[in-house]
Design an enzyme around this catalytic site. Sequence first.
Site, mmCIF file in Angstrom:
data_model
loop_
_atom_site.group_PDB
_atom_site.id
_atom_site.type_symbol
_atom_site.label_atom_id
_atom_site.label_comp_id
_atom_site.label_asym_id
_atom_site.label_seq_id
_atom_site.Cartn_x
_atom_site.Cartn_y
_atom_site.Cartn_z
ATOM 1 N N SER A 130 -7.489 22.220 28.841
ATOM 2 C CA SER A 130 -8.911 22.541 28.955
ATOM 3 C C SER A 130 -9.406 22.299 30.365
ATOM 4 O O SER A 130 -8.849 21.506 31.106
ATOM 5 C CB SER A 130 -9.710 21.679 27.982
ATOM 6 O OG SER A 130 -11.081 21.921 28.174
ATOM 7 N N LYS A 190 -7.240 20.418 20.510
ATOM 8 C CA LYS A 190 -7.884 21.321 21.467
ATOM 9 C C LYS A 190 -8.920 22.199 20.739
ATOM 10 O O LYS A 190 -10.008 22.459 21.245
ATOM 11 C CB LYS A 190 -6.836 22.206 22.164
ATOM 12 C CG LYS A 190 -7.404 23.343 23.029
ATOM 13 C CD LYS A 190 -8.179 22.813 24.194
ATOM 14 C CE LYS A 190 -8.722 23.763 25.222
ATOM 15 N NZ LYS A 190 -8.877 25.145 25.052
ATOM 16 N N HIS A 193 -11.908 20.154 20.121
ATOM 17 C CA HIS A 193 -12.595 20.042 21.419
ATOM 18 C C HIS A 193 -13.483 21.270 21.647
ATOM 19 O O HIS A 193 -14.650 21.157 22.013
ATOM 20 C CB HIS A 193 -11.548 19.912 22.536
ATOM 21 C CG HIS A 193 -12.066 20.239 23.903
ATOM 22 N ND1 HIS A 193 -12.257 21.530 24.335
ATOM 23 C CD2 HIS A 193 -12.475 19.443 24.920
ATOM 24 C CE1 HIS A 193 -12.753 21.511 25.557
ATOM 25 N NE2 HIS A 193 -12.883 20.253 25.935
ATOM 26 N N ASN A 194 -12.924 22.450 21.409
ATOM 27 C CA ASN A 194 -13.703 23.670 21.639
ATOM 28 C C ASN A 194 -14.873 23.771 20.667
ATOM 29 O O ASN A 194 -15.957 24.221 21.040
ATOM 30 C CB ASN A 194 -12.811 24.903 21.500
ATOM 31 C CG ASN A 194 -11.950 25.113 22.725
ATOM 32 O OD1 ASN A 194 -11.596 24.156 23.391
ATOM 33 N ND2 ASN A 194 -11.599 26.335 23.013
ATOM 34 N N GLU A 197 -17.506 21.620 21.866
ATOM 35 C CA GLU A 197 -18.137 22.297 23.016
ATOM 36 C C GLU A 197 -19.224 23.276 22.524
ATOM 37 O O GLU A 197 -20.326 23.314 23.067
ATOM 38 C CB GLU A 197 -17.022 23.027 23.775
ATOM 39 C CG GLU A 197 -17.436 23.793 24.984
ATOM 40 C CD GLU A 197 -16.215 24.529 25.583
ATOM 41 O OE1 GLU A 197 -15.175 23.883 25.817
ATOM 42 O OE2 GLU A 197 -16.309 25.747 25.793
HETATM 43 P P1 NBP Z 1 -4.904 35.762 29.640
HETATM 44 O O1 NBP Z 1 -5.232 35.159 28.339
HETATM 45 O O2 NBP Z 1 -5.760 36.830 30.199
HETATM 46 O O3 NBP Z 1 -3.384 36.334 29.537
HETATM 47 C C1 NBP Z 1 -2.831 37.084 30.576
HETATM 48 C C2 NBP Z 1 -1.367 36.768 30.754
HETATM 49 O O4 NBP Z 1 -0.642 37.010 29.547
HETATM 50 C C3 NBP Z 1 -0.748 37.669 31.819
HETATM 51 O O5 NBP Z 1 0.146 36.906 32.570
HETATM 52 C C4 NBP Z 1 -0.024 38.725 30.964
HETATM 53 O O6 NBP Z 1 1.042 39.347 31.624
HETATM 54 C C5 NBP Z 1 0.472 37.855 29.867
HETATM 55 N N1 NBP Z 1 0.955 38.589 28.680
HETATM 56 C C6 NBP Z 1 0.293 39.388 27.808
HETATM 57 BR BR1 NBP Z 1 -1.471 39.838 27.961
HETATM 58 N N2 NBP Z 1 1.069 39.865 26.839
HETATM 59 C C7 NBP Z 1 2.281 39.341 27.091
HETATM 60 C C8 NBP Z 1 3.527 39.462 26.446
HETATM 61 N N3 NBP Z 1 3.647 40.178 25.330
HETATM 62 N N4 NBP Z 1 4.584 38.787 26.974
HETATM 63 C C9 NBP Z 1 4.462 38.066 28.098
HETATM 64 N N5 NBP Z 1 3.290 37.903 28.756
HETATM 65 C C10 NBP Z 1 2.220 38.543 28.260
HETATM 66 O O7 NBP Z 1 -4.696 34.633 30.787
HETATM 67 P P2 NBP Z 1 -5.510 33.276 31.045
HETATM 68 O O8 NBP Z 1 -6.981 33.483 30.994
HETATM 69 O O9 NBP Z 1 -4.882 32.684 32.269
HETATM 70 O O10 NBP Z 1 -5.120 32.363 29.792
HETATM 71 C C11 NBP Z 1 -3.795 32.011 29.473
HETATM 72 C C12 NBP Z 1 -3.839 31.215 28.180
HETATM 73 O O11 NBP Z 1 -4.616 30.027 28.399
HETATM 74 C C13 NBP Z 1 -4.523 31.940 27.014
HETATM 75 O O12 NBP Z 1 -3.926 31.574 25.810
HETATM 76 C C14 NBP Z 1 -5.937 31.434 27.057
HETATM 77 O O13 NBP Z 1 -6.574 31.511 25.792
HETATM 78 C C15 NBP Z 1 -5.724 29.983 27.497
HETATM 79 N N6 NBP Z 1 -6.836 29.343 28.182
HETATM 80 C C16 NBP Z 1 -7.636 30.054 29.031
HETATM 81 C C17 NBP Z 1 -8.684 29.415 29.697
HETATM 82 C C18 NBP Z 1 -9.566 30.167 30.680
HETATM 83 O O14 NBP Z 1 -10.564 29.572 31.125
HETATM 84 N N7 NBP Z 1 -9.241 31.405 31.033
HETATM 85 C C19 NBP Z 1 -8.899 28.052 29.478
HETATM 86 C C20 NBP Z 1 -8.049 27.351 28.627
HETATM 87 C C21 NBP Z 1 -7.028 28.015 27.988
HETATM 88 P P3 NBP Z 1 0.813 40.732 32.438
HETATM 89 O O15 NBP Z 1 0.281 40.308 33.777
HETATM 90 O O16 NBP Z 1 2.151 41.325 32.520
HETATM 91 O O17 NBP Z 1 -0.172 41.549 31.664
#
Ligand code: NBP
Length: 488
Positions: A130, A190, A193-194, A197
């Site tokens: 988080s 987690k 936590h959400n 939030e």
């Molecule tokens: P995203 O949730 O937007 O995911 C994008 C990533 O997933 C890219 O690297 C993409 O690869 C990859 N991907 C996908 Br889409 N399908 C795939 C597959 N079938 N096989 C392999 N890779 C795949 O990214 P994020 O916002 O950085 O979040 C990552 C994780 O962390 C998520 O589960 C999210 O819920 C969680 N999270 C996010 C936050 C936040 O603030 N954003 C906070 C806490 C947790 P590509 O580039 O090839 O499309």
Amino acid sequence: MKELSDIAVVGLAVMGENLILNMASKGFTVTAFNRSYDKVERFLSGRAQGKTIRGADSIESLVASLEKPRKIMLMVKSGQPVDDFIEKLVPHLDEGDIIIDGGNSQFEDSDRRTAALAEKGLLYVGSGVSGGEEGALKGPSIMPGGDERAWPSLKPIFQGISAKVADENGELTAPCCDWVGDGGSGHFVKMVHNGIEYGDMQLICEAYLLMRDLLGMTADEIKEVFVEWNNTELSSYLIEITADIFGYKEDGKALVESILDTAGQKGTGKWTGVTALHLGVPLTLIGEAVFARCLSAIKEERVDASSVLKGPKPEFKGDRQAFLNSLKDALLASKIVSYAQGFALMREAAKEYNWKLNYGAIALMWRGGCIIRSVFLDNIKTAFDKDENLRNLLLDEYFADVVQNAQQGWREVIAQAAVNGISVPCLASALTYFDGYRTANLPANLLQAQRDYFGAHTYERKDKNRGEFFHTNWTGRGGDTASTTYDV
Ligand code: NBP
């Protein structure tokens, strides 16, 4: 750079990239991998340049770049992408290698994956992370659970990159990361936590609504109140950013006033509510917070209803400062109820899924690096350190006292909101829960009578032992046969 990397991170979107940079800044060597390789190239020639970060262009080269036991952390979209990637990875791994899923996966999926990979000799960890983009880069709150055999190898990395808060000597060394427990418990914590939030945010929004619609305050005045509250027990990241938001101007006008009042949601609050319903835990405040977002989303319908359904015109008569003090009390007491409900949910889940959770450590993990970070979590840690079997946070001496002292102001706020027709679902449901929880004699005797009357569902009696069930032929027309007694 070391010949072999300490860990690999898969998924170069916002979370993955920033976590890798955080790991490298703490002296770890990291392999970066992404489904589409162009992102790896862009990262290596951009933000990763000159750092202890190497890229991999295939799963084979990713695996070959790692020190054993291999540690591979997935930061990809939750759901099917996690299963798909695990499937591709597994044939290349050796016994004892570790896969970590740091995305927002559902805890049931992490439970399932931990068990399935253990059968293949692999150690799986489902970890909540988080703190968003900034947390990932500078120090997130990390909540790992799953196969505990993985923890000794992961601990130096995870505790090294996590946020730090003051230890008992006031030094910023206590990591906001510790082992949560078995199976899906990391992702469960987690998820809660959400949910919390969602509750914290909605409570702040309701305080804002009362200031705006009942007291008629301007954005600048509201900002000052939040600035002041941030120097009290309410001091927290969300109160701090709320003060900032009210100060942000566009063409001389507070931007927040130009934002459409329809809230989005990505599902984690809903999952928390659904899980609470499933486990039979009264998680009323988070439930109301999710429904408040749903109500906000039907904007057009609300606009139409506003011209049909008339209520009182808000009019405040009284001492404004005294009301603001009461509002602060109402916010604090409601927040305590929300956390009490959240921890009660974790207790019930621990029983149901056979996890041993350390609630004090969970409070510490949320103390820094995440969206709900606040001073208040120190008191929760202290409460669970004093009594690890505490049934409800409201029964802790400190919190019972705070709520007792806040009670009058809290009631005043809910009464004013009701009289003036202002919707405050979370503040009000928190008070109703508090009153229900402290009521020894609820009206469920009547409810049981109704159930027995129409469905022969049976009831227990005050003058008999618990567990003895009775059925009455209420009308003289029914038979003596009762329904079987069970609870869902
Ligand atoms: P995203 O949730 O937007 O995911 C994008 C990533 O997933 C890219 O690297 C993409 O690869 C990859 N991907 C996908 Br889409 N399908 C795939 C597959 N079938 N096989 C392999 N890779 C795949 O990214 P994020 O916002 O950085 O979040 C990552 C994780 O962390 C998520 O589960 C999210 O819920 C969680 N999270 C996010 C936050 C936040 O603030 N954003 C906070 C806490 C947790 P590509 O580039 O090839 O499309």
